[in-house]
Motif scaffolding. Structure first.
Motif, short mmCIF file in Angstrom:
data_model
loop_
_atom_site.label_atom_id
_atom_site.label_comp_id
_atom_site.label_asym_id
_atom_site.label_seq_id
_atom_site.Cartn_x
_atom_site.Cartn_y
_atom_site.Cartn_z
N GLY A 27 0.81 -1.21 0.00
CA GLY A 27 0.00 0.00 0.00
C GLY A 27 0.84 1.26 0.00
O GLY A 27 2.06 1.24 0.21
N TYR A 221 -6.44 2.11 7.75
CA TYR A 221 -6.77 1.18 6.67
C TYR A 221 -8.05 1.60 5.95
O TYR A 221 -8.13 1.55 4.72
N GLY A 222 -9.04 1.99 6.71
CA GLY A 222 -10.31 2.36 6.11
C GLY A 222 -11.24 3.00 7.11
O GLY A 222 -11.16 2.73 8.32
N ILE A 243 -7.59 -1.57 -6.06
CA ILE A 243 -8.25 -0.41 -5.48
C ILE A 243 -7.16 0.54 -4.96
O ILE A 243 -6.02 0.15 -4.77
N PRO A 245 -6.48 4.34 -2.34
CA PRO A 245 -7.08 5.18 -1.30
C PRO A 245 -8.14 6.11 -1.88
O PRO A 245 -7.98 6.69 -2.96
N GLN A 249 -16.19 1.39 -0.96
CA GLN A 249 -16.77 0.08 -1.23
C GLN A 249 -18.01 -0.13 -0.38
O GLN A 249 -18.16 0.46 0.70
N GLN A 259 -11.63 3.46 1.64
CA GLN A 259 -10.25 3.01 1.75
C GLN A 259 -9.33 4.20 2.02
O GLN A 259 -9.42 5.23 1.34
N ALA A 263 -4.68 1.15 3.06
CA ALA A 263 -5.58 0.16 2.46
C ALA A 263 -4.80 -0.89 1.68
O ALA A 263 -3.74 -0.61 1.12
N GLN A 264 -5.35 -2.11 1.66
CA GLN A 264 -4.77 -3.15 0.82
C GLN A 264 -4.95 -2.76 -0.64
O GLN A 264 -5.86 -1.99 -0.98
N GLY A 267 -9.38 -5.58 -3.73
CA GLY A 267 -10.60 -5.91 -2.99
C GLY A 267 -11.70 -6.30 -3.95
O GLY A 267 -11.62 -6.02 -5.15
N LYS A 271 -18.00 -0.95 -5.78
CA LYS A 271 -17.59 0.43 -5.52
C LYS A 271 -18.71 1.37 -5.95
O LYS A 271 -19.17 1.33 -7.09
N THR A 274 -15.60 7.29 -5.36
CA THR A 274 -14.20 7.49 -4.99
C THR A 274 -14.01 8.93 -4.54
O THR A 274 -14.33 9.87 -5.30
#
Length: 330
Positions: A27, A221-222, A243, A245, A249, A259, A263-264, A267, A271, A274
């Motif tokens: 990330g 993370y979120g 995905i 930042p 979702q 995110q 964030a990972q 995913g 969505k 954004t």
């Protein structure tokens, strides 16, 4: 060196982020409020991407083990140096042995959730994949890839020989210079995302018209939100995909997740929108338990918002250059 005196959790070393590492499954990390970190570095004449300390649980205390110029930005936490009050969004000088304390963020015309301490020369930790930022998931970067603990000592970098003098005067926070709210509730601008049309009309309307509460289950993370249930027209099943930042979702429970920096990189939840890049700092400063609103925007407006920030930063740079010139009697 700087010594951490506080037992407060989740303080980390951050810079502007690990750009380009998503393709390796790593990330971006970086400051949740990039503008705050960047302005702290501008006050000191640092490289704009120099690493500082991000704090999100208060009070927080640290001691300078050497003479050092530093700057405060982000949330106004009634900071003091050996008990003497300091202005937010300003530079200051510390002598070896002095203690910096940040209290609880103040409520007022603006209120933030995260504060930043930058030092002349930056926090000197190893560069990992192009960044000094701490990525807690995977224990990458920062100080051993973890949050700072009581007793930790951080090295301070050496300012460049041609680095301009630190500026002690303050900066007007961007939350005041570029406010954005709907019906008195702080807002962020959002682009509709790939699956937006696959949610019910009522859900799409509620997404824009209702405030959303940032729940205690939110972190770097979120941000998990609470509000109206967002329902798909029919069940949506997706393969995991990339995905970034800002992506919003909607899991099966119908409560959105935004995110954030840690964030990972992939995913599978659908969505709905954004958060635009220019507004991620606003979301990063939203306190747990506060409410936000989403404002629908388009691509051209999103680019114009980035231009507005660059114009604001250019003004800050000119102002600081002028203040430095005056302090030198030019």
């Amino acid at each position: 060196m700087i010594e951490i005196l506080s037992q407060s959790a989740l303080a980390t070393v951050q810079d502007l982020g690990r750009v380009g590492a998503l393709r390796w499954g790593v990330g971006t990390a970086g400051a949740m409020d990039r503008l705050a970190l960047l302005c702290g570095n501008l006050l000191l004449g640092n490289s704009e991407g120099a690493a500082g300390i991000e704090m999100q649980i208060f009070p927080f205390e640290m001691r300078f083990d050497q003479d050092c110029s530093f700057a405060l930005s982000g949330a106004d936490c009634a900071a003091t140096l050996d008990g003497v009050p300091l202005l937010p969004w300003s530079g200051a000088s510390a002598q070896a042995g002095q203690m910096l304390r940040l209290g609880l963020p103040r409520a007022g015309r603006w209120r933030g959730a995260r504060a930043y301490v930058c030092v002349a020369g930056g926090i000197d930790v190893p560069i990992v994949l192009g960044s000094r930022s701490t990525q807690l998931r995977g224990a990458i970067g920062g100080l051993d890839g973890r949050a700072l603990r009581q007793g930790d000592r951080l090295a301070v970098g050496t300012p460049a020989d041609d680095a301009p003098a630190a500026v002690l005067a303050g900066i007007i926070p961007p939350a005041l210079a570029m406010p954005l709210a709907v019906d008195g509730v702080p807002a962020v601008r959002v682009l509709p995302a790939a699956e937006y049309a696959r949610f019910t009309p009522a859900s799409r309307a509620a997404f824009w018209s209702e405030p959303w509460k940032i729940t205690p289950q939110s972190d770097r993370y979120g941000f998990r939100l609470a509000g109206p249930v967002i329902e798909p027209i029919e069940p949506i099943e997706l393969r995991s995909h990339g995905i970034v930042p800002g992506v919003i979702q909607v899991p099966h429970g119908g409560q959105p997740i935004v995110q954030m920096c840690d964030a990972q990189p992939s995913g599978g939840y659908p969505k709905i929108g954004t958060v635009i890049e220019a507004d991620l700092w606003r979301l990063g400063q939203a306190p747990i338990g506060s409410r936000i609103r989403f404002v629908e925007t388009g691509w051209e407006e999103a680019l114009a918002a980035l231009d507005e920030i660059e114009h604001w930063l250019a003004g800050i740079r000119r102002l600081l250059d002028l203040q430095r010139a005056r302090s030198l009697g030019r």
